[in-house]
Design an enzyme around this catalytic site. Structure first.
Site, short mmCIF file in Angstrom:
data_model
loop_
_atom_site.label_atom_id
_atom_site.label_comp_id
_atom_site.label_asym_id
_atom_site.label_seq_id
_atom_site.Cartn_x
_atom_site.Cartn_y
_atom_site.Cartn_z
N HIS A 133 -2.60 15.29 0.89
CA HIS A 133 -2.45 13.83 1.05
C HIS A 133 -3.34 13.37 2.21
O HIS A 133 -2.98 13.55 3.38
CB HIS A 133 -0.99 13.47 1.35
CG HIS A 133 -0.73 12.00 1.46
ND1 HIS A 133 0.32 11.39 0.81
CD2 HIS A 133 -1.36 11.01 2.13
CE1 HIS A 133 0.31 10.09 1.07
NE2 HIS A 133 -0.71 9.84 1.90
N HIS A 151 -6.24 10.09 3.59
CA HIS A 151 -6.98 8.84 3.41
C HIS A 151 -8.38 9.04 3.95
O HIS A 151 -8.55 9.26 5.15
CB HIS A 151 -6.28 7.69 4.15
CG HIS A 151 -4.90 7.45 3.65
ND1 HIS A 151 -4.63 6.55 2.64
CD2 HIS A 151 -3.72 8.03 3.97
CE1 HIS A 151 -3.33 6.57 2.38
NE2 HIS A 151 -2.75 7.46 3.17
N ARG A 181 -10.91 6.74 3.15
CA ARG A 181 -11.55 5.41 3.20
C ARG A 181 -12.88 5.43 2.44
O ARG A 181 -13.10 6.26 1.57
CB ARG A 181 -11.75 4.93 4.64
CG ARG A 181 -10.53 5.04 5.55
CD ARG A 181 -9.34 4.25 5.06
NE ARG A 181 -8.32 4.17 6.11
CZ ARG A 181 -7.02 4.07 5.86
NH1 ARG A 181 -6.56 4.06 4.62
NH2 ARG A 181 -6.15 3.98 6.84
N ASN A 218 -5.88 4.06 -2.01
CA ASN A 218 -5.58 2.69 -1.51
C ASN A 218 -6.78 2.08 -0.79
O ASN A 218 -6.70 1.67 0.36
CB ASN A 218 -4.33 2.68 -0.63
CG ASN A 218 -4.46 3.51 0.64
OD1 ASN A 218 -5.22 4.48 0.67
ND2 ASN A 218 -3.75 3.15 1.69
N LYS A 267 -0.84 7.70 -7.82
CA LYS A 267 -0.03 7.33 -6.65
C LYS A 267 0.74 6.04 -6.89
O LYS A 267 0.16 5.04 -7.31
CB LYS A 267 -0.97 7.15 -5.44
CG LYS A 267 -0.28 6.73 -4.15
CD LYS A 267 0.54 7.84 -3.54
CE LYS A 267 1.34 7.36 -2.33
NZ LYS A 267 0.55 7.39 -1.10
N HIS A 304 5.03 6.93 -2.61
CA HIS A 304 5.36 6.41 -1.28
C HIS A 304 6.79 5.90 -1.41
O HIS A 304 7.03 4.80 -1.92
CB HIS A 304 4.40 5.29 -0.86
CG HIS A 304 4.69 4.80 0.52
ND1 HIS A 304 3.83 4.98 1.58
CD2 HIS A 304 5.77 4.17 1.05
CE1 HIS A 304 4.35 4.48 2.69
NE2 HIS A 304 5.54 3.96 2.38
N HIS A 356 4.87 12.40 2.27
CA HIS A 356 5.19 12.27 3.70
C HIS A 356 6.66 11.99 3.96
O HIS A 356 7.01 10.94 4.48
CB HIS A 356 4.30 11.22 4.38
CG HIS A 356 4.06 9.95 3.57
ND1 HIS A 356 5.06 9.18 3.05
CD2 HIS A 356 2.91 9.35 3.21
CE1 HIS A 356 4.53 8.15 2.41
NE2 HIS A 356 3.23 8.24 2.49
N LEU A 394 3.53 4.75 8.60
CA LEU A 394 4.58 4.49 7.62
C LEU A 394 4.65 5.65 6.63
O LEU A 394 3.60 6.09 6.16
CB LEU A 394 4.29 3.18 6.87
CG LEU A 394 4.53 1.91 7.69
CD1 LEU A 394 4.00 0.69 6.96
CD2 LEU A 394 6.01 1.74 8.01
N ASP A 408 -1.48 12.99 5.62
CA ASP A 408 -1.46 11.52 5.65
C ASP A 408 -2.35 10.99 6.78
O ASP A 408 -2.09 9.93 7.34
CB ASP A 408 -0.04 10.96 5.79
CG ASP A 408 0.04 9.49 5.38
OD1 ASP A 408 -0.87 9.02 4.68
OD2 ASP A 408 1.01 8.82 5.78
N HIS A 437 -7.84 4.21 11.25
CA HIS A 437 -7.99 2.76 11.46
C HIS A 437 -8.76 2.60 12.76
O HIS A 437 -8.52 3.34 13.72
CB HIS A 437 -6.62 2.08 11.64
CG HIS A 437 -5.79 2.02 10.41
ND1 HIS A 437 -5.95 1.06 9.44
CD2 HIS A 437 -4.78 2.81 9.98
CE1 HIS A 437 -5.07 1.24 8.48
NE2 HIS A 437 -4.34 2.31 8.77
N ALA A 486 -0.74 0.61 10.40
CA ALA A 486 0.04 1.86 10.34
C ALA A 486 -0.87 3.02 9.98
O ALA A 486 -1.67 2.92 9.05
CB ALA A 486 1.13 1.72 9.29
O1 DOR Z 1 0.77 5.15 8.02
C1 DOR Z 1 0.26 5.00 6.92
N1 DOR Z 1 -1.05 4.73 6.76
N2 DOR Z 1 1.04 5.10 5.83
C2 DOR Z 1 0.60 4.81 4.62
O2 DOR Z 1 1.37 4.87 3.70
C3 DOR Z 1 -0.80 4.36 4.40
C4 DOR Z 1 -1.67 4.77 5.48
C5 DOR Z 1 -3.00 4.04 5.48
O3 DOR Z 1 -3.65 3.96 4.42
O4 DOR Z 1 -3.42 3.55 6.54
ZN ZN Z 2 -0.79 8.04 2.94
#
Ligand code: DOR
Ligand code: ZN
Length: 362
Positions: free
Chosen positions: A24, A26, A28, A52, A117, A154, A192, A237, A265, A269, A281
């Site tokens: 899992h 991200h 980007r 996402n 997802k 999620h 997660h 999150l 996870d 950011h 988050a």
């Molecule tokens: O903390 C998180 N960040 N939880 C998520 O479910 C998504 C993720 C994000 O894409 O930034």
């Molecule tokens: Zn995630």
């Protein structure tokens, strides 16, 4: 099998384990992707890539194009170990919406897309196209069950009347139990997990149910978000929970059950968007993922359980071969940078400026 040196296995200085996978992450897109891809590819053989993006990855065509961009970013990352990282395999996912068609999932399966997802609408970053009513997705979920494709969830309700810290447990009661009853052979990964309730629910399930656990949920409880002032880099999150829940997660991850496996996870950011009146988050852990997991397992006296969690259980659940290479980690303090380059912004990784207890050797 993992090997530990010296032979006093309760207190090894160095461990060598089968190359792990991140089930899992991200990654980007664009500039951000080019900054983070090598971190994940350096440590892991494969990773399940979250869909996402803006706009979300809802079609097979989009997922394949995204995979190409990931592989291009990897080739262009100019990492000192370019040979090693070039073996990394991104495993692609689709973003489930209220209207995902079973035919799209058949196309996805045929094209090698690995999973789908489910984000409840409004639950987290870029979930505006998420599912508003799970019953609307039943034709898609039935197709997934038939195709043997895992559904990654999620698992948090978004009902504003439910306390933020209870949203995972309530999702299990309100939704997950019903999905499992209606679609008993649908492979589900509860992503997660953060609570005792989730750990127990997954543990007591059958072979169609599994869960990922992050390093940050194994290492920290919710105090971390509020220690000496508000600490946005610990905000993710599902949010960190109280200590009893952290202990339940450590027990699940280090225990004998093969239903729990590694999913960082890791969610980059820009620092200024986390250090903000309405901060994003996500914890960025890809830079030192295995060091953080090793620390959590070591503190539990269970470093010998790390290999199953990180390198075997996920591959077995997904029905994919285990990796053949190895990595070595050493118990040795090393300093984390204050921040990482992130285009015109900065990326602050978890533990920035602090010490790690383990070092990634090779
Ligand atoms: O903390 C998180 N960040 N939880 C998520 O479910 C998504 C993720 C994000 O894409 O930034
Ligand atoms: Zn995630």
């Amino acid at each position: 099998m993992s090997s530990a040196h010296p032979s006093n296995s309760s207190n090894p200085l160095e461990i060598t384990i089968t190359r792990p996978d991140d089930w899992h992450v991200h990654l980007r897109d664009g500039e951000a992707l080019s900054r983070v891809i090598a971190h994940t590819a350096f440590q892991f053989g494969r990773a399940i890539v979250m869909p996402n993006l803006k706009p979300p990855v809802t079609t097979t065509e989009q997922a394949l194009a995204y995979k190409d961009r990931i592989l291009a970013a990897l080739r262009e990352s100019h990492h000192p170990d370019q040979n090693k990282i070039s073996n990394f395999q991104p495993l692609m996912t689709l973003y489930l919406t209220d209207t995902t068609a079973p035919a799209e999932l058949e196309r996805a399966k045929a094209a090698g897309i690995v999973a789908v997802k489910l984000y409840p609408f409004g639950a987290t970053t870029n979930s505006d196209s998420g599912v508003t009513d799970i019953r609307k997705t039943y034709p898609a979920l039935e197709a997934l069950q038939r195709l043997g494709m895992p559904l990654l969830i999620h698992a948090e309700v978004t009902d504003p009347s439910v306390d933020l810290f209870d949203r995972e447990a309530v999702f299990i009661d309100r939704h997950l139990k019903a999905i499992r009853k209606d679609l008993p052979e649908l492979k589900i990964v509860v992503e997660h997990i953060t609570t005792l309730e989730a750990a127990q629910y997954v543990q007591s399930g059958d072979k169609f149910l599994a869960a990922t656990i992050t390093a940050h949920h194994l290492l920290y409880n919710r105090n971390a978000i509020f220690t000496g002032g508000i600490r946005p880099h610990y905000y993710c999150l599902p949010v960190l929970k109280r200590e009893a829940h952290r202990l339940a997660l450590v027990k699940a991850a280090t225990g004998a059950s093969s239903k729990f496996f590694l999913g960082t996870d890791s969610a980059p950011h820009a620092a200024h968007l986390k250090e903000h009146a309405s901060g994003c988050a996500g914890c960025y852990t890809a830079f030192s993922a295995m060091e953080l997991y090793a620390e959590a397992f070591d503190h539990a006296g269970a470093i010998d359980r790390l290999e199953a969690f990180a390198s075997f259980n996920g591959a077995d659940f997904y029905g994919l071969p285990r990796n053949t290479g190895h990595i070595t980690l050493r118990r040795e303090s090393c300093q984390m940078p204050e921040s990482l380059a992130f285009g015109s912004a900065k990326l602050v990784p978890l533990r920035a400026g602090e010490a790690l207890e383990w070092r990634f050797v090779s």
